[in-house]
Enzyme design. Structure first.
Site, PDB file in Angstrom:
ATOM      1  N   SER A  53     -20.108  16.813   5.103  1.00  0.00           N
ATOM      2  CA  SER A  53     -19.084  17.707   5.656  1.00  0.00           C
ATOM      3  C   SER A  53     -17.910  17.812   4.697  1.00  0.00           C
ATOM      4  CB  SER A  53     -18.513  17.135   6.972  1.00  0.00           C
ATOM      5  OG  SER A  53     -19.533  16.793   7.884  1.00  0.00           O
TER       6      SER A  53
ATOM      7  N   ARG B 271       0.831  -1.213   0.000  1.00  0.00           N
ATOM      8  CA  ARG B 271       0.000   0.000   0.000  1.00  0.00           C
ATOM      9  C   ARG B 271       0.868   1.268   0.000  1.00  0.00           C
ATOM     10  NH1 ARG B 271      -3.233   1.862   5.229  1.00  0.00           N
ATOM     11  NH2 ARG B 271      -3.054   4.014   4.614  1.00  0.00           N
TER      12      ARG B 271
ATOM     13  N   HIS C 164     -17.266  14.276   2.875  1.00  0.00           N
ATOM     14  CA  HIS C 164     -17.712  13.031   3.496  1.00  0.00           C
ATOM     15  C   HIS C 164     -19.226  13.107   3.723  1.00  0.00           C
ATOM     16  CE1 HIS C 164     -17.373   9.342   5.769  1.00  0.00           C
ATOM     17  NE2 HIS C 164     -18.170   9.885   6.669  1.00  0.00           N
TER      18      HIS C 164
ATOM     19  N   THR D 292      -6.401  15.056   7.474  1.00  0.00           N
ATOM     20  CA  THR D 292      -5.305  14.771   8.394  1.00  0.00           C
ATOM     21  C   THR D 292      -5.137  13.246   8.399  1.00  0.00           C
ATOM     22  OG1 THR D 292      -6.830  14.589  10.251  1.00  0.00           O
ATOM     23  CG2 THR D 292      -5.863  16.771   9.859  1.00  0.00           C
TER      24      THR D 292
ATOM     25  N   ASN E 219     -11.442  17.038   1.727  1.00  0.00           N
ATOM     26  CA  ASN E 219     -12.242  15.847   1.435  1.00  0.00           C
ATOM     27  C   ASN E 219     -13.705  16.179   1.692  1.00  0.00           C
ATOM     28  OD1 ASN E 219     -12.857  13.066   0.929  1.00  0.00           O
ATOM     29  ND2 ASN E 219     -13.015  12.718   3.137  1.00  0.00           N
TER      30      ASN E 219
HETATM   31  C1  GAR Z   1     -20.011  11.258  -2.225  1.00  0.00           C
HETATM   32  O1  GAR Z   1     -21.218  11.072  -1.553  1.00  0.00           O
HETATM   33  C2  GAR Z   1     -18.884  11.506  -1.236  1.00  0.00           C
HETATM   34  O2  GAR Z   1     -19.286  12.267  -0.125  1.00  0.00           O
HETATM   35  C3  GAR Z   1     -18.531  10.112  -0.836  1.00  0.00           C
HETATM   36  O3  GAR Z   1     -18.589   9.367  -2.016  1.00  0.00           O
HETATM   37  C4  GAR Z   1     -19.551   9.960  -2.886  1.00  0.00           C
HETATM   38  C5  GAR Z   1     -18.892  10.216  -4.222  1.00  0.00           C
HETATM   39  O4  GAR Z   1     -19.825  10.668  -5.145  1.00  0.00           O
HETATM   40  N1  GAR Z   1     -17.227  10.049  -0.236  1.00  0.00           N
HETATM   41  C6  GAR Z   1     -16.916   9.229   0.757  1.00  0.00           C
HETATM   42  O5  GAR Z   1     -17.690   8.424   1.225  1.00  0.00           O
HETATM   43  C7  GAR Z   1     -15.493   9.356   1.244  1.00  0.00           C
HETATM   44  N2  GAR Z   1     -15.378   8.821   2.563  1.00  0.00           N
HETATM   45  P1  GAR Z   1     -19.329  11.265  -6.534  1.00  0.00           P
HETATM   46  O6  GAR Z   1     -18.292  10.290  -7.088  1.00  0.00           O
HETATM   47  O7  GAR Z   1     -20.576  11.290  -7.368  1.00  0.00           O
HETATM   48  O8  GAR Z   1     -18.753  12.627  -6.267  1.00  0.00           O
END
Ligand code: GAR
Length: 222
Positions: free
Chosen positions: A142, A71, A115, A147, A113
């Site tokens: 959010s 990784r 979330h 971090t 990011n």
């Molecule tokens: C979004 O809902 C984003 O918040 C989530 O993935 C989706 C991507 O949608 N991200 C996470 O869960 C990260 N932990 P998209 O590819 O249509 O932008």
């Protein structure tokens, strides 16, 4: 949104549909968001968002984690690739891999990011189902600085979305995603205008420390 002359160079990382990336790219192309997306990079060659981005004339790349024994080797190669575009902001938009602390420290204070929960509630996966299972009346999304702690960085802005009586995880996810498309461009714009910064682990807006995340309810900032 206002237009400034200087465009902030950014790289966006995605894993799937890329609707958040697409919204940022649309606003860039209409001149409403002062960024220059130098590349959209995915850990999946089949990510739908790569097709969308290249259809919009944006450079795309993918890097397959399975091509690396460890990784940490993948994360180092990804960091090198991202750095080659000299971004001043790295935007994680549905990038579904955990990045190691070396990657995060390389882009410290300049990586955001999004979330799909009201952090600190529900870091990790299946956030919509978890909100439903807990009987939450309000859910949301959010934007936070990244971090090393998973989904644990300081939150910049949140959108609150009421949970409806007959919501499924899918219907709730759809309404949350609509709000993501609103708050992510706002956060990126504030950063691009030099108004939003992370200093010593705290969020600063307009040279004041933010005591609590900015809040948006039903698409409006109270
Ligand atoms: C979004 O809902 C984003 O918040 C989530 O993935 C989706 C991507 O949608 N991200 C996470 O869960 C990260 N932990 P998209 O590819 O249509 O932008």
């Amino acid at each position: 949104m206002t237009v400034t002359d200087r465009k902030l160079p950014v790289v966006i990382l995605i894993s799937g549909t890329g609707s958040n990336m697409c919204r940022l790219a649309e606003l860039m192309q209409t001149g409403e968001l002062p960024i220059e997306i130098r590349a959209v990079i995915s850990d999946r060659a089949d990510a739908k968002g790569l097709v969308t981005a290249s259809g919009m004339g944006i450079k795309t790349e993918s890097l397959n984690p399975k091509a690396f024994a460890q990784r940490s080797e993948f994360d180092a190669a990804l960091a090198k690739k991202v750095s080659s575009y000299e971004p001043e902001l790295v935007i994680l938009a549905g990038f579904m891999r955990i990045l190691d602390s070396q990657f995060v420290s390389r882009f410290t204070d300049r990586m955001l990011n999004i979330h799909p929960s009201l952090l600190p509630r529900y870091p990790g996966l299946h956030t919509h189902q978890r909100a439903l299972d807990a009987g939450d009346e309000v859910h949301g999304a959010s934007v936070h600085f990244v971090t090393p702690e998973l989904d644990g960085g300081p939150v910049v802005i949140q959108a609150r979305v009421p949970v409806l009586k007959d919501d499924s995880a899918e219907s709730l996810a759809e309404r949350v995603l609509q709000q993501e498309h609103h708050i992510y461009p706002l956060a990126v714009q504030l950063f691009a205008e030099g108004r939003l910064r992370l200093r010593s682990g705290k969020v600063w807006l307009d040279d004041r420390e933010l005591n609590a995340p900015l809040q948006v309810m039903n698409g409006k900032t109270p």
